[in-house]
Design an enzyme around this catalytic site. Structure first.
Site, PDB file in Angstrom:
ATOM      1  N   ASP A  66       0.803  -1.225   0.000  1.00 23.33           N
ATOM      2  CA  ASP A  66       0.000   0.000   0.000  1.00 23.33           C
ATOM      3  C   ASP A  66       0.836   1.276   0.000  1.00 23.33           C
ATOM      4  O   ASP A  66       0.344   2.330  -0.397  1.00 23.33           O
ATOM      5  CB  ASP A  66      -0.997  -0.021   1.157  1.00 23.33           C
ATOM      6  N   TYR A 109      -9.574  -0.721   2.882  1.00 19.77           N
ATOM      7  CA  TYR A 109      -9.071  -0.598   4.251  1.00 19.77           C
ATOM      8  C   TYR A 109      -8.760   0.840   4.609  1.00 19.77           C
ATOM      9  O   TYR A 109      -8.363   1.634   3.755  1.00 19.77           O
ATOM     10  CB  TYR A 109      -7.756  -1.386   4.388  1.00 19.77           C
TER      11      TYR A 109
HETATM   12  N1  ABN Z   1      -5.213  -2.220  -1.005  1.00 15.59           N
HETATM   13  C1  ABN Z   1      -4.946  -2.013  -2.373  1.00 15.59           C
HETATM   14  C2  ABN Z   1      -5.328  -0.650  -2.879  1.00 15.59           C
HETATM   15  C3  ABN Z   1      -4.876   0.467  -2.215  1.00 15.59           C
HETATM   16  C4  ABN Z   1      -5.234   1.709  -2.689  1.00 15.59           C
HETATM   17  C5  ABN Z   1      -6.014   1.839  -3.809  1.00 15.59           C
HETATM   18  C6  ABN Z   1      -6.435   0.701  -4.472  1.00 15.59           C
HETATM   19  C7  ABN Z   1      -6.093  -0.549  -3.989  1.00 15.59           C
HETATM   20 CU    CU Z   2      -7.110  -7.304   7.740  1.00 12.86          CU
END
Ligand code: ABN
Ligand code: CU
Length: 692
Positions: A317, A403
């Site tokens: 990320d 997330y």
């Molecule tokens: N968790 C993967 C992700 C992060 C930011 C934007 C798209 C996908």
């Molecule tokens: Cu998790």
């Protein structure tokens, strides 16, 4: 030469407001950089990927830090990456804002640069219009008239050997909303289009052999209208207000923070988000250096479902999307409660136009419970001292599609620095058919919703500066005495002690957490021994949430996330060696593994009594459960950097106690009520009598 002169001599109009060489680029500096780059690359159809501060080399910065008043301000320099339409590769370069010139550029191929928000938006536009995607939606049960209800979370493809690295590809994780206010994660689709974001086309659709139709269950939502229509809101929470009637206890001069003897610089960039530098503690008039630079440098979220194409789900990320680029504007009284100071963050978009994220960094204090206390049993605890603590929190929240990561850098009065990351947001989900055997690789968290097992592994980058840069790292294990029971040196068998192993080479340092040994790691200055303990001045890394990387050695993730193979790895410091999964992360194959494994090399380099960087992998293994759905209550993961043999004694004896009564005072004041010396706001919860 006074300070203003030194700045003035080295500034142009765009850099005029810069106070510290580590200050993030201002909007004016970004605009000036963009103009320089556009002029330098005139004639090319470019889009901007990153324009970010090139921090001065350490040797230069240290001279300035030692004497900012009379040292010339280091030149303001910028790293940038741009993409040229229709041309493979990244144009990377650097420029000087001080001299108003681009130093040069070079085209790097075989890599893809970080994704920007526009890349993400493009993917959704592309899939909605693609006839093959429309057909797959129809097969799933969504008529073509409802394509505006089809959404995707665009993830970089990770690595897919069918295309390698040359095309800029994303995998579109597909979802359906019956209403635009729905949470899409209760309605995932079973196929996965692969999109080229430069040519704006769907290049392939991965379709599973067993089809799983769109769930007919009601969307699982958590908006007020949905809660009001179901359980309603509880009315049992009474307001808790934070009041600081005399304002905050911290001082900020530009990006320099001074709080309770700590002093440090708060930076921010597109990738690491918050960066804390030049951290020191004033011990009764003596400046004690602690860390040169602290940042969250990378993370990886490997998913554990072995079925194709879920092996591609392992987001980096930071390296693929950026904790800065994804950072949220924070809201007073919502994300942040109390008396808050904010810092904005500045970037540019693909066109080179300035973007400001208001309130990107939240700075505030919170009550921190009891700092220390002791009472004497001899007089029924009348002899007592209680001193309460406050903590300073520098935080940001970034959204990684589904997330949310909430990053809290917490400074404690006793000299401890804590990093706490709280995870919330929504599980990544995949559709299942009722009764499907999902083989233990996920959990049905809602009808027809399979939430795959995954890990969140973070990489903390620490460049210690414990009383100077000549530092060592030691692993400290709690062990039993080697002597057998009955031996004169361990007659009763109760002996135990710390076993301290100082790392001499990188290879020595490649170590993992062991809870049975209460393992910790000391970053220390071996040349500075404590006058009482005789032990080196240290900051100890205490981190107990350290799962191993679960994907196997040789797996794609293992190769790409080389930093996650160990919990601690220490390498000699080198300017601009910042990113442990490599400078450019999207679509790396892991052959060779980039970043830390490259810097480790044959592992024989000396890391003793020298300038070192410690990379620490920590995090959680997440086996989803229905309680995590439809939105997860925040789950914390936390670690401490604690002073050990660093201060002469408890460094916070000078914090005024909330209550203090000596034995002789207690004798005189028998039966007197306990009154706080510092707090007149606390009161009893029930009954009319106040506590004071
Ligand atoms: N968790 C993967 C992700 C992060 C930011 C934007 C798209 C996908
Ligand atoms: Cu998790």
């Amino acid at each position: 030469m006074n300070r203003l002169n030194t700045i003035a001599q080295h500034t142009t109009a765009s850099t005029a407001t810069v106070k510290h060489p580590l200050d993030p680029l201002s909007s004016a500096e970004i605009a000036a950089s963009v103009s320089l780059i556009k002029a330098y690359l005139a004639g090319k159809k470019i889009s901007f990927n990153t324009v970010t501060l090139k921090e001065p080399p350490k040797a230069v910065l240290k001279v300035w830090l030692a004497n900012p008043e009379s040292t010339p301000f280091p030149p303001r320099e910028v790293f940038f990456t741009v993409l040229e339409a229709g041309v493979n590769g990244i144009i990377e370069g650097s420029l000087s804002l001080t001299e108003n010139k681009v130093f040069g550029t070079k085209v790097v191929t075989g890599f893809q640069p970080i994704l920007t928000v526009e890349d993400l938006q493009t993917t959704e536009d592309v899939i909605r219009k693609d006839p093959n995607v429309i057909e797959q939606c129809r097969i799933s049960g969504i008529p073509k008239e409802e394509m505006d209800k089809v959404y995707c979370d665009p993830w970089t493809i990770g690595y897919d050997e069918r295309w390698g690295t040359d095309r800029r590809l994303q995998q579109a994780l597909m979802y359906y909303r019956s209403d635009e206010d729905d949470s899409q994660y209760s309605h995932p689709l079973d196929f996965c289009p692969v999109v080229d974001t430069e040519t704006k086309e769907v290049v392939f659709i991965d379709i599973p052999k067993i089809r799983r139709p769109l769930s007919k269950a009601k969307h699982s939502n958590f908006n007020p209208k949905d809660i009001l229509a179901t359980t309603g809101y509880r009315d049992s929470i009474k307001p808790i207000n934070v009041t600081q009637p005399e304002g905050v206890s911290f001082k900020m001069n530009g990006n320099i923070m001074e709080w309770q003897n700590f002093k440090f610089h708060i930076g921010f960039n597109y990738r690491e988000g918050i960066v804390l530098s030049d951290i020191s503690y004033n011990e009764h008039g003596t400046k004690r250096d602690i860390f040169y630079r602290l940042s969250l440098a990378e993370m990886v979220v490997p998913y554990g479902c072995p079925d194709f194409p879920h092996q591609r789900k392992h987001a980096f990320d930071l390296g693929e999307y950026g904790a800065g680029y994804m950072t949220n504007p924070l809201a007073l009284g919502c994300d942040c409660k109390g008396v808050i100071h904010y810092l904005d963050a500045h970037f540019c978009d693909r066109a080179g136009d300035s973007i400001t994220v208001k309130n990107a960094v939240c700075i505030h204090e919170e009550d921190d419970g009891v700092l220390f206390k002791h009472s004497d049993f001899r007089d029924g605890f009348a002899t007592s001292i209680v001193t309460r603590s406050v903590k300073l929190i520098i935080s940001q929240i970034f959204t990684a599609a589904n997330y949310e990561y909430m990053v809290y850098w917490i400074f404690h009065i006793d000299g401890t620095i804590q990093l706490e990351i709280k995870l919330t947001g929504i599980l990544n989900t995949y559709v299942m058919v009722p009764g499907e055997d999902i083989g233990g690789y996920g959990t049905q968290v809602y009808p027809n919703v399979n939430a795959h097992n995954h890990q969140h592994l973070f990489s903390l980058r620490i460049n210690p500066n414990i009383d100077g840069e000549s530092n060592s790292v030691a692993m400290v294990d709690a062990v039993q005495s080697e002597l057998p029971v009955g031996h004169p040196g361990n007659k009763y068998g109760n002996g135990f002690l710390p076993k301290r192993t100082v790392f001499k080479t990188i290879n020595d340092s490649l170590t993992s957490y062991k809870s049975e040994l209460s393992r910790s790691w000391d970053m220390c200055n071996p040349n500075k021994l404590h006058e009482f303990s005789g032990k080196p001045a240290s900051y100890k890394l205490v981190s107990k949430e350290c799962p191993p990387l679960l994907p196997k050695e040789g797996s794609l993730v293992w190769k790409r996330a080389g930093f996650a193979r160990h919990h601690v790895q220490v390498v000699p410091y080198k300017d601009y060696q910042l990113y442990p999964a490599g400078e450019y992360v999207p679509q790396t194959s892991g052959e060779p593994s980039r970043g830390l494994p490259e810097w480790i090399g044959d592992g024989t380099a000396n890391i003793e009594n020298t300038d070192v960087v410690l990379y620490h992998t920590f995090g959680i293994t997440h086996f989803p459960a229905p309680e995590d759905f439809p939105v997860m209550p925040a789950e914390p993961v936390s670690l401490l950097l604690r002073p050990r043999n660093f201060f002469k004694q408890n460094p916070c004896l000078d914090v005024p106690p909330s209550y203090a009564m000596t034995t002789s005072e207690a004798k005189q004041a028998a039966n007197a009520e306990k009154k706080s010396l510092t707090d007149d706001a606390s009161r009893l919860a029930f009954g009319s009598c106040c506590s004071r």
